[in-house]
Design a protein around this motif. Structure first.
Motif, PDB file in Angstrom:
ATOM      1  N   GLY A  77       2.212 -21.399 -54.802  1.00 56.92           N
ATOM      2  CA  GLY A  77       1.331 -21.699 -56.188  1.00 56.92           C
ATOM      3  C   GLY A  77       2.048 -21.167 -57.414  1.00 56.92           C
ATOM      4  N   PHE A  78       2.596 -20.362 -57.698  1.00 52.05           N
ATOM      5  CA  PHE A  78       3.329 -18.882 -57.640  1.00 52.05           C
ATOM      6  C   PHE A  78       4.518 -19.404 -58.941  1.00 52.05           C
ATOM      7  N   HIS A  79       4.495 -19.421 -60.252  1.00 55.76           N
ATOM      8  CA  HIS A  79       5.877 -19.641 -60.693  1.00 55.76           C
ATOM      9  C   HIS A  79       7.641 -19.328 -60.512  1.00 55.76           C
ATOM     10  N   GLU A  80       7.061 -17.409 -60.322  1.00 60.04           N
ATOM     11  CA  GLU A  80       7.647 -16.689 -59.443  1.00 60.04           C
ATOM     12  C   GLU A  80       7.522 -16.198 -58.851  1.00 60.04           C
ATOM     13  N   PRO A  81       8.885 -14.823 -57.272  1.00 56.04           N
ATOM     14  CA  PRO A  81       7.499 -14.645 -56.674  1.00 56.04           C
ATOM     15  C   PRO A  81       7.096 -13.030 -56.775  1.00 56.04           C
ATOM     16  N   ILE A  82       5.670 -12.842 -56.368  1.00 55.66           N
ATOM     17  CA  ILE A  82       4.968 -11.549 -56.942  1.00 55.66           C
ATOM     18  C   ILE A  82       5.416 -10.413 -56.357  1.00 55.66           C
ATOM     19  N   LEU A  83       4.470  -9.398 -56.571  1.00 57.41           N
ATOM     20  CA  LEU A  83       4.577  -7.764 -55.550  1.00 57.41           C
ATOM     21  C   LEU A  83       4.031  -7.698 -54.792  1.00 57.41           C
ATOM     22  N   HIS A  84       4.589  -7.363 -53.484  1.00 56.39           N
ATOM     23  CA  HIS A  84       3.377  -7.162 -52.270  1.00 56.39           C
ATOM     24  C   HIS A  84       2.181  -6.213 -52.666  1.00 56.39           C
ATOM     25  N   GLY A  85       0.678  -7.360 -52.225  1.00 57.27           N
ATOM     26  CA  GLY A  85      -0.347  -6.189 -52.374  1.00 57.27           C
ATOM     27  C   GLY A  85      -0.420  -5.102 -52.192  1.00 57.27           C
ATOM     28  N   LEU A  86       0.172  -4.718 -51.220  1.00 54.87           N
ATOM     29  CA  LEU A  86       0.442  -2.902 -50.695  1.00 54.87           C
ATOM     30  C   LEU A  86       1.283  -2.140 -51.654  1.00 54.87           C
ATOM     31  N   CYS A  87       2.362  -2.984 -52.283  1.00 55.49           N
ATOM     32  CA  CYS A  87       2.767  -1.656 -53.155  1.00 55.49           C
ATOM     33  C   CYS A  87       1.888  -2.048 -55.368  1.00 55.49           C
ATOM     34  N   THR A  88       1.330  -3.323 -54.622  1.00 54.42           N
ATOM     35  CA  THR A  88      -0.069  -2.793 -55.457  1.00 54.42           C
ATOM     36  C   THR A  88      -1.121  -1.384 -55.764  1.00 54.42           C
ATOM     37  N   PHE A  89      -1.603  -1.671 -54.476  1.00 52.86           N
ATOM     38  CA  PHE A  89      -1.994  -0.763 -53.998  1.00 52.86           C
ATOM     39  C   PHE A  89      -1.547   0.624 -53.607  1.00 52.86           C
ATOM     40  N   GLY A  90      -0.450   0.862 -53.845  1.00 54.55           N
ATOM     41  CA  GLY A  90       0.330   2.098 -53.553  1.00 54.55           C
ATOM     42  C   GLY A  90       0.143   3.195 -54.702  1.00 54.55           C
ATOM     43  N   HIS A  91       0.520   2.257 -56.243  1.00 56.87           N
ATOM     44  CA  HIS A  91       0.534   2.550 -57.003  1.00 56.87           C
ATOM     45  C   HIS A  91      -0.710   2.817 -57.618  1.00 56.87           C
ATOM     46  N   CYS A  92      -1.710   2.111 -57.560  1.00 57.53           N
ATOM     47  CA  CYS A  92      -2.861   2.672 -58.138  1.00 57.53           C
ATOM     48  C   CYS A  92      -3.592   4.169 -57.595  1.00 57.53           C
ATOM     49  N   ALA A  93      -3.472   4.393 -55.889  1.00 55.05           N
ATOM     50  CA  ALA A  93      -3.653   4.951 -55.422  1.00 55.05           C
ATOM     51  C   ALA A  93      -3.129   6.246 -56.092  1.00 55.05           C
ATOM     52  N   ASN A  94      -1.870   5.933 -56.067  1.00 54.45           N
ATOM     53  CA  ASN A  94      -1.499   6.968 -56.887  1.00 54.45           C
ATOM     54  C   ASN A  94      -1.460   7.725 -58.114  1.00 54.45           C
ATOM     55  N   LEU A  95      -1.334   6.424 -59.410  1.00 49.84           N
ATOM     56  CA  LEU A  95      -2.051   7.268 -60.712  1.00 49.84           C
ATOM     57  C   LEU A  95      -2.994   7.402 -60.570  1.00 49.84           C
ATOM     58  N   LEU A  96      -4.593   6.629 -59.467  1.00 46.65           N
ATOM     59  CA  LEU A  96      -5.643   7.312 -59.507  1.00 46.65           C
ATOM     60  C   LEU A  96      -5.615   9.022 -58.925  1.00 46.65           C
ATOM     61  N   LEU A  97      -4.783   9.330 -58.232  1.00 44.19           N
ATOM     62  CA  LEU A  97      -4.448  10.336 -57.406  1.00 44.19           C
ATOM     63  C   LEU A  97      -4.611  12.100 -58.838  1.00 44.19           C
ATOM     64  N   GLY A  98      -3.253  11.157 -59.809  1.00 41.26           N
ATOM     65  CA  GLY A  98      -2.972  11.729 -60.283  1.00 41.26           C
ATOM     66  C   GLY A  98      -3.826  12.543 -61.653  1.00 41.26           C
ATOM     67  N   ILE A  99      -4.096  11.093 -62.114  1.00 40.39           N
ATOM     68  CA  ILE A  99      -5.648  11.438 -63.192  1.00 40.39           C
ATOM     69  C   ILE A  99      -7.340  12.219 -62.734  1.00 40.39           C
ATOM     70  N   LEU A 100      -7.355  11.755 -61.332  1.00 41.00           N
ATOM     71  CA  LEU A 100      -8.278  12.168 -60.916  1.00 41.00           C
ATOM     72  C   LEU A 100      -8.377  13.433 -60.277  1.00 41.00           C
ATOM     73  N   ALA A 101      -7.450  14.123 -59.397  1.00 38.43           N
ATOM     74  CA  ALA A 101      -7.356  14.995 -57.971  1.00 38.43           C
ATOM     75  C   ALA A 101      -6.388  15.928 -59.039  1.00 38.43           C
ATOM     76  N   ASP A 102      -5.562  15.461 -60.173  1.00 36.90           N
ATOM     77  CA  ASP A 102      -4.467  16.273 -60.130  1.00 36.90           C
ATOM     78  C   ASP A 102      -3.396  16.621 -58.978  1.00 36.90           C
ATOM     79  N   GLY A 103      -3.809  15.056 -58.720  1.00 35.65           N
ATOM     80  CA  GLY A 103      -2.025  15.142 -58.086  1.00 35.65           C
ATOM     81  C   GLY A 103      -1.961  15.678 -56.952  1.00 35.65           C
ATOM     82  N   ASP A 104      -3.313  15.457 -56.042  1.00 36.33           N
ATOM     83  CA  ASP A 104      -3.045  16.506 -54.753  1.00 36.33           C
ATOM     84  C   ASP A 104      -3.640  15.600 -53.871  1.00 36.33           C
ATOM     85  N   PRO A 105      -2.861  15.644 -52.824  1.00 31.46           N
ATOM     86  CA  PRO A 105      -3.349  14.753 -51.694  1.00 31.46           C
ATOM     87  C   PRO A 105      -3.884  15.326 -50.898  1.00 31.46           C
TER      88      PRO A 105
END
Length: 213
Positions: free
Chosen positions: A132-160
């Motif tokens: 039902g998609f007009h083109e391939p979509i990004l993996h959910g876990l890849c989106t998940f990883g982007h969100c986690a990494n970006l939030l870690l950067g802006i909220l926790a100084d990028g400290d894992p």
């Protein structure tokens, strides 16, 4: 392509730091199966990364839509059973306290396939159209990883080491060659609720991020 299994929700919790050298075990189980709309099911798996004594290092939950057994939408009505991590989480109706934008390059899904996720939905236009998609979509876990990494950067100084938990719902597909805008609102010490948008579409919702303040 056959009936589709689509990543819908994810939960990740770091219970205690992983050791630098040790034997660890992954123990997984189905925790719930629930109806989601006509002809679809929602299945949740819980996986714990433990030591030999069963003490948990990491807790993970995967919620996925099952959109058919033999063909799309052929799942008969059924009564749900078991537990769920799924929950409604609203964001405030005001400007976010923090936000960050990330470009998703055209080869992102190709690179992410190297992790071992070979679902054709993410690379084959025919499989994407079948789903039902007009083109391939990004993996959910890849989106998940982007969100986690970006939030870690802006909220926790990028400290894992300050990461604690993240919970998301994939509410709309992310396509390639687009910008993803992650918007966060403080919700107490060490906690933020957030959403991610692509243009005017909310692609991640019902989400929160916890970290050591």
């Amino acid at each position: 392509p056959g009936p589709l299994n689509i990543d819908a929700e994810r939960y990740l919790e770091l219970v205690k730091p992983l050791p630098k050298s040790a034997s660890v075990f992954v123990r997984s189980r189905v925790i719930g199966i629930h109806p989601r709309g006509r002809g679809n099911g929602f299945v949740e798996y819980e996986s714990n990364v433990t030591d030999a004594d069963g003490d948990v290092y990491v807790k993970m939950v995967n919620g996925s839509f099952r959109r058919g057994v033999r063909e799309l939408g052929d799942i008969e009505p059924f009564q749900g059973a078991g537990a769920t991590y799924s929950q409604k989480i609203a964001v405030p109706e005001r400007e976010p306290d923090a936000s960050v934008v990330q470009w998703i390059p055209g080869n992102q899904a190709h690179i992410y396939r190297l992790s071992g996720d070979y679902n054709p939905l993410h690379i084959d236009p025919g499989a994407a159209r079948f789903g039902g998609f007009h083109e391939p979509i990004l993996h959910g876990l890849c989106t998940f990883g982007h969100c986690a990494n970006l939030l870690l950067g802006i909220l926790a100084d990028g400290d894992p080491a300050r990461f604690r938990k993240i919970k998301v719902r994939f509410s709309a597909p992310v396509f390639l060659n687009q910008e993803i805008d992650v918007r966060a609102w403080h919700d107490g010490d060490g906690r933020a609720v957030f959403e991610a948008k692509v243009e005017d579409r909310v692609v991640v919702s019902n989400a929160y991020f916890e970290y050591s303040a």
